[in-house]
Write a protein that holds these residues in place. Structure first.
Motif, short mmCIF file in Angstrom:
data_model
loop_
_atom_site.label_atom_id
_atom_site.label_comp_id
_atom_site.label_asym_id
_atom_site.label_seq_id
_atom_site.Cartn_x
_atom_site.Cartn_y
_atom_site.Cartn_z
N VAL A 1 0.78 -1.16 0.07
CA VAL A 1 -0.05 -0.19 0.07
C VAL A 1 0.88 1.02 0.01
N TYR A 2 0.53 2.31 -0.74
CA TYR A 2 1.27 3.47 -0.89
C TYR A 2 0.53 4.81 -0.16
N LEU A 3 1.11 5.57 0.07
CA LEU A 3 0.64 7.04 0.46
C LEU A 3 1.43 8.06 -0.23
N GLN A 4 0.94 8.73 -1.17
CA GLN A 4 1.41 9.84 -1.92
C GLN A 4 1.21 10.90 -1.19
N MET A 5 2.25 11.88 -0.86
CA MET A 5 1.90 12.94 -0.11
C MET A 5 2.57 14.13 -0.97
N ASN A 6 1.83 15.00 -1.37
CA ASN A 6 1.92 16.31 -2.26
C ASN A 6 1.66 17.43 -1.34
N SER A 7 2.20 18.75 -1.60
CA SER A 7 1.82 19.80 -0.98
C SER A 7 1.95 19.61 0.38
N LEU A 8 3.15 19.18 0.92
CA LEU A 8 3.50 18.90 2.37
C LEU A 8 3.55 20.21 3.21
N LYS A 9 3.13 20.13 4.21
CA LYS A 9 3.26 21.21 4.99
C LYS A 9 3.74 20.73 6.22
N PRO A 10 4.46 21.92 7.15
CA PRO A 10 5.28 21.58 8.45
C PRO A 10 4.50 20.76 9.19
N GLU A 11 3.06 21.09 9.57
CA GLU A 11 2.23 20.35 10.47
C GLU A 11 1.84 19.03 10.07
N ASP A 12 2.55 18.28 8.58
CA ASP A 12 2.41 17.16 8.38
C ASP A 12 3.53 16.23 9.14
N THR A 13 4.46 16.91 9.92
CA THR A 13 5.61 16.12 10.56
C THR A 13 5.14 15.20 11.51
N ALA A 14 5.46 14.03 11.30
CA ALA A 14 5.18 12.80 12.11
C ALA A 14 5.72 11.74 12.05
N VAL A 15 5.51 10.65 12.83
CA VAL A 15 5.88 9.13 12.46
C VAL A 15 4.61 8.70 11.86
N TYR A 16 4.70 8.06 10.58
CA TYR A 16 3.55 7.59 9.98
C TYR A 16 3.73 6.00 10.08
N TYR A 17 2.54 5.65 10.25
CA TYR A 17 2.52 4.29 10.65
C TYR A 17 1.33 3.40 9.50
N CYS A 18 1.60 2.44 9.14
CA CYS A 18 0.78 1.74 8.08
C CYS A 18 -0.05 0.66 9.18
N ALA A 19 -1.22 0.34 8.90
CA ALA A 19 -1.89 -0.67 9.89
C ALA A 19 -2.83 -1.17 8.93
N ALA A 20 -3.72 -2.63 9.46
CA ALA A 20 -4.14 -3.28 8.70
C ALA A 20 -5.03 -4.01 9.76
N HIS A 21 -6.50 -4.19 9.12
CA HIS A 21 -7.55 -4.83 9.91
C HIS A 21 -8.55 -5.67 8.88
#
Length: 126
Positions: A82-102
């Motif tokens: 699974v992919y996450l394309q992130m465009n027009s990034l902002k400083p408030e997008d700063t974080a640890v990003y986690y992938c999850a499944a259920h």
């Protein structure tokens, strides 16, 4: 159970783009709803985006209001990724990003996901 490994995080300037990937192990990836969450220092983990399994809705996608129009989630069932394309990034997008499944229907609630990756850091500089 499915094991998840994220990659693709890094440091980018505001307005830039990154693509996160999440590789899943196991032969039942196609049955899982896949989500991306993020957690910034001192904040709770929050929903970013999700894509349902084909069996529920033909892989419908869902987004948090804060990323709608800027982020795109997609899945490649042949590659168990699974992919996450992130465009027009902002400083408030700063974080640890986690992938999850259920295996249930779509949800934005972290505790309803029972499979998690280790996370990948995304830092957006202003």
């Amino acid at each position: 159970q499915v094991q998840l490994v994220e990659s693709g995080g890094g440091l980018v300037q505001a307005g830039g783009s990154l693509r996160l990937s999440c590789a899943a192990s196991g032969r039942t990836f196609i049955n899982y709803n896949m989500g991306w969450f993020r957690q910034a220092p001192g904040k709770e983990r929050e929903f970013v985006a999700a894509v349902e399994a084909i069996k529920w809705s033909g892989s419908s996608t869902y987004y948090a209001d804060s990323v709608k129009g800027r982020f795109t989630i997609s899945r490649d069932n042949a590659k168990n990724t699974v992919y996450l394309q992130m465009n027009s990034l902002k400083p408030e997008d700063t974080a640890v990003y986690y992938c999850a499944a259920h295996l249930g229907r779509h949800t934005t609630t972290p505790y309803e996901y029972d499979n998690w990756g280790q996370g990948t850091q995304v830092t957006v500089s202003s």
